[in-house]
Design a protein around this motif. Structure first.
Motif: not given
Lengths: 691, 691
Positions: B262, B266, B273-274, B308, B312, B319, B321
């Motif tokens: 997590e 998170d 990535l940003l 990148l 991703k 992401l 589940r």
């Protein structure tokens, strides 16, 4: 964001005195304000505030501040007009502007001002039209009825009518506006003081910005005779004073289900953030190529950085566990009540699965929809013009209520203003943004997708972008007019490469839009309506609807906050501004300020914070006191307010505003802007009773 | 990623025949391979494979492929050497290179080749040193013991020794390598064919790339006499054939706890990535400024885009589940077993809270640690050199085992190779990346943070970057040498602005590093050790450790996969390459290929997919058959393999490799690279028994 007080929680608690809420003006909780502050706005007060508040249709708030139609808003709300009126030789963004006589007031090519004159409940009519329907039938019927209602209301181009969906479909109101499209630029300070601190300080407080601009509404070629306008307070607000923000919050997500919040957190926001971050890097380097590159990309870059920071804040709020966990508990409680009551269950029980199902269908088409229909693949002014022309040729030959909503008769005046805008278009910027977005098209759908092959053929994104920009003539307004007036025939005959491109992809774009509308949007609306009604039945109607870029009134106090044991004071002053200036962008003061330093009162207040509940779209809103005098001008929220999309935390969320004193002081001592000052300080002098 | 088979699940199921696993060569599950394929690698086979496999210390895998020290790896692994040996007038990246005689083989400034000669278990020694300790004491003791062990082992600069932490601390092995630093460039094709399809095709399959380069290891100024090397298979592999990948997977996270996953999902991944997205946009526009700007930023941009896309994919896996939910169930089951057994509970029961607590302490210092110590704020070759010089002056005056780990005696040869590399440094690129990163420093810590004020003063990031790049002399290797040899005194006396900057921030950087190491790293290690031991006790040791950029062997079959009902075939051919070429980057073939088209066999296989379990770092690994012949060269994984950081899905995850036939065919018919070919096809001809 440590503590989140959300709508449902508010409705459930008895101590419902939090300042949360962006209230509609026809449903303002006056009694609640009275209970806490001893002052209840009456109908006359509310009507006066409503008619003195205006909206900039492009996405900001504003207010009438003189009898001659003077309009106050933020510099950043007028930024694109200021840039559009600039030339390489006369850069009004960096130099500022003050029209010293009426003829120097130049018309903004794309600004539309709306004044809300009437609100009518049309819920019965809209819901009757969709009764028993779902999917495409539901959607078609609803849109068609909305277009009908709006057309009946909009009796001339000077009237704008929008059916507004409140409470996610719990209520439908018809908002009738007076529309003004002749809006001229009167005063703007230099960007360096309007946006002092730039991106690093954006969404921060303490703050030292003079983010103000004045426009003027004209009617029949003359300044508007305003029946209502806000007077200016010389002194501005005191600490802890009760204040109101009257403006147009763009949108909030406080009524979304947990499934929808997770969709935001895991799909929409991460994708949007990556797109913005890459575009930011791209434009930053683009700007280093020359002074002119810098000038022409400024508005774009500001928009990108502003969104990036705002969405980062929202994402952070959703990534923190508290918010979603809290919402999940509320949702569970509501759902349990619905399931326990056979009547409620029958009527609303399927709201949650309806919404979750729509999201599952949204995921696989999300990117394609955004690329082709959302035009993320064709980022250019002229591509946008071409799309509108191609679609208008098809749509305008249909009956009003069968058209795509944005081509309905009631929407045409705004559409034409944009389509025929003489605002400059820059080839270099067009080619750069097109290259970026065509590259994204290939990246997102893959080089082997048929639509990508159709668009690119053997060409690289950069090559195609250059060909399009070089070949198109859509920069010329008369070419656009001829294509618009020529209708379907003219569009089909056009060899303009932008028109050709948009023609070629239109069927694909419409197809993914239809899929989205029928399979995602319609069930989301249907589910949303049911949820809203379930909430009304369980909790009553003492809640406010999510923001919808319509007029709302928030109330609160001028006050700072406590952060990690540290007190943040509510006011900043001129002395602080000069202390913070480094001489380098974005902390460089313009010459006008440096030379005015000795004339300025260092203790004059510059910006302040207030506990009013606002969100993007509120930029440019007046902050008014109980005498309905302007005491400030909203231009931002603090960093905590970014989570305000999902919930309001009174202990941390703050509005950030320019102090009315600072505006007057600067107009007088820095700019000698007598024409504006005389209107803000009418001969009678400051109204008695100002604090 | 629909199905995730993870380690623990594997250990639990009886049908444990999934091809998952990056196995150490001293603990290879030969019996399991035999059971499925009827072939068990014996010790001799494994030793031969180990000694024929090498590592590029900078982060890739490779193999010895001739008796004269010829080394095969990917073009993208040799890319930075190829760029460093280029000049504005002779761009070897775009033109390729073939050394037609020995003297044309030029030394790569920064390549170090490691050959694994011995593995020794040192678990007892390392754990004895830390027994009963925690926090700083634990960390200091462990690092000190590791430095001691390594120093004792590394008897000369030609020997490299690393203590490797396996199973998150369940085992410590000493890896002893033969180190080669004289490595020369022999052959590289043009980037256009090595990376045909560019970023759009990266991590995709089908694929048509010739991502190969040949280097040569020299010893004493002469080509290495290699005792072990892989022979080349002319025919390459057949469909479904058993193959092995012998290489150096960089790192996996298959043993992380849910709390750690997590944290990745998170915090770490969204931030990374940003950063990468923004840098990508920045470099993309930087490259449009001139052909030289394009050339000098190519390696950087490739690295950024590659990361990148990879991150991703990882983020997408987290992401979804399924993965985390599955892992949570496994974790719960292990924890229940531990808590149920008093002895296990006493020994390992606090592993989870220990790890979760460390993460909570990591969050508030994450950004500062990354900015100041991770040098995200000072992105430039010369700033890196300055940091190393400043630190070396301090560290080298301490006893070996008290130094920061990267300054331990055993690490110095690699450190010096980088520090004294004559590779070119480009002012324009230095200034651009420094501006970017200094802007990030201000953005992340805020303009009012004392360290930001100290670094920037009144200057803008761009201004400071220009001053630093203009003022520094660290581009000159002799200046670096003088500062290194001059030690503390020379550093303190230096007026070089880069040295000054690194000197000024060093205390702050060390402080946040110490905080991180004592309060985050140490408990993570301690908790990790306990978890690993608990797993051993509950499930036994038939599991493989997470990847650690040490030699591992994976096995699997040449095969495609099925995706949404569509079969993806395992091979591509030359005909497909020519069909896909558009003449435009990144789908433009180099001239050499266009003119060789008629000579090439269109049915020759080009790339293939295999079900071997790999991850970043495996680039350049040989794919070998059971005769230990090279049948392919790993250069990528498919898009599904990106989630492989967290778990392996045999139905979807695929290795992507260049076919050995394609390498031979291209060397012969496109490049006429006789010298290389003669080494790959020794006089005896292809070995009998090749399929």
């Amino acid at each position: 964001m440590k503590r989140v007080v959300t709508l449902a929680a508010l409705a459930l608690t008895s101590a419902a005195l939090a300042e949360e809420g962006m209230w509609t003006l026809n449903d303002f909780p006056a009694a609640r304000v009275k209970q806490k502050y001893g002052f209840a706005p009456d109908k006359q007060w509310l009507d006066h505030v409503r008619l003195s508040s205006v909206r900039l249709a492009g996405g900001c708030s504003a207010s009438l501040v003189s009898a001659r139609g003077l309009v106050m808003t933020n510099h950043h709300c007028a930024h694109s007009c200021i840039e559009q009126l600039s030339t390489p030789k006369r850069d009004l963004v960096s130099a500022g502007l003050h029209a010293r006589e009426p003829k120097e007031e130049v018309r903004c090519p794309e600004v539309e001002v709306n004044q809300l004159v009437e609100i009518t409940d049309v819920t019965a009519r809209i819901t009757a039209a969709t009764k028993g329907l779902s999917g495409k039938a539901f959607n078609d019927a609803q849109k068609s009825e909305m277009s009908k209602v709006e057309k009946e209301c909009a009796t001339s181009d000077a009237v704008r009518c929008d059916v507004v969906t409140l409470y996610r479909g719990g209520k439908y109101d018809l908002y009738k506006y007076r529309r003004y499209q002749d809006v001229r630029l009167v005063f703007a300070p230099e960007l360096a003081i309007a946006f002092f601190g730039g991106d690093p300080d954006n969404f921060m407080f303490p703050r030292w910005d003079l983010d103000v601009a004045f426009l003027r509404v004209y009617e029949g070629g003359k300044p508007l005779q305003a029946g209502h306008f806000f007077r200016f307070s010389e002194a501005g607000p005191k600490g802890e004073e009760l204040v109101f923000v009257s403006g147009h919050p763009g949108g909030t997500s406080r009524l979304l289900t947990v499934a929808q919040l997770e969709f935001e957190r895991d799909l929409r926001l991460p994708r949007a953030l990556l797109w913005l971050a890459e575009m930011r890097g791209y434009l930053t380097q683009f700007q280093t190529k020359s002074a002119e590159h810098k000038r022409i990309a400024n508005t774009w870059l500001f928009g990108v950085e502003n969104s990036l920071k705002a969405l980062k804040g929202r994402h952070r709020a959703l990534l923190g566990r508290t918010l979603i966990e809290h919402r999940a508990a509320e949702e569970k409680s509501l759902e349990a009540k619905v399931q326990a009551d056979p009547k409620l269950k029958e009527a609303y029980g399927d709201a949650w699965p309806t919404i979750a199902g729509a999201l599952e269908r949204h995921r696989p088409i999300y990117v394609r929809h955004q690329m082709l229909e959302g035009a993320r693949a064709f980022l250019s002014e002229q591509a946008g013009v071409a799309r509108t022309l191609v679609r208008a040729a098809d749509e305008l030959s249909k009956k009003n209520e069968e058209r795509l909503r944005e081509y309905a008769d009631s929407k045409l005046p705004a559409l034409k203003q944009g389509l025929f805008s003489p605002a400059p278009i820059y080839d270099e910027l067009e080619a750069a943004t097109l290259t970026f977005s065509l590259t994204k098209l290939r990246e997102e759908l893959g080089p082997d997708d048929p639509i990508v092959r159709k668009v690119l053929g053997d060409r690289s994104p950069a090559e195609l972008a250059r060909l399009l920009v070089k070949g198109t003539r859509l920069k010329e307004v008369k070419v656009r007019k001829a294509l618009f007036d020529g209708g379907k025939k003219a569009i089909e005959a056009s060899a303009d490469p932008m028109i050709k491109l948009m023609r070629e992809i239109d069927a694909e774009a419409r197809a993914v839009r239809a899929k989205y509308e029928d399979e995602v949007e319609a069930p989301l609306k249907l589910g949303g309506e049911k949820l809203a009604r379930a909430m009304f039945e369980v909790y009553g109607t003492s809640i406010y609807p999510d923001a919808t870029f319509t007029l709302r009134l928030s109330y609160g106090q001028v006050k700072g906050w406590t952060e990690e044991g540290r007190e943040v004071a509510p006011f900043t002053d001129f002395a602080g501004l000069f202390r913070r200036a480094t001489g380098r962008e974005p902390f460089a003061l313009p010459r006008s300020w440096l030379s005015a330093k000795d004339r300025l009162n260092p203790e004059s207040r510059l910006d302040f914070a207030a506990s009013t509940d606002i969100i993007g779209g509120n930029s440019g809103s007046p902050v008014v006191n109980k005498d309905a005098e302007v005491v400030g001008l909203v231009f931002d929220g603090n960093i905590h307010s970014l989570g305000g999309d999902y919930g309001f935390d009174e202990s941390l969320n703050r509005t950030v505003a320019v102090h009315s004193q600072a505006i007057l002081e600067a107009l007088e001592k820095v700019y000698g802007a007598r024409r504006v000052l005389e209107e803000l300080r009418p001969p009678a002098g400051p109204k008695a009773g100002a604090p």
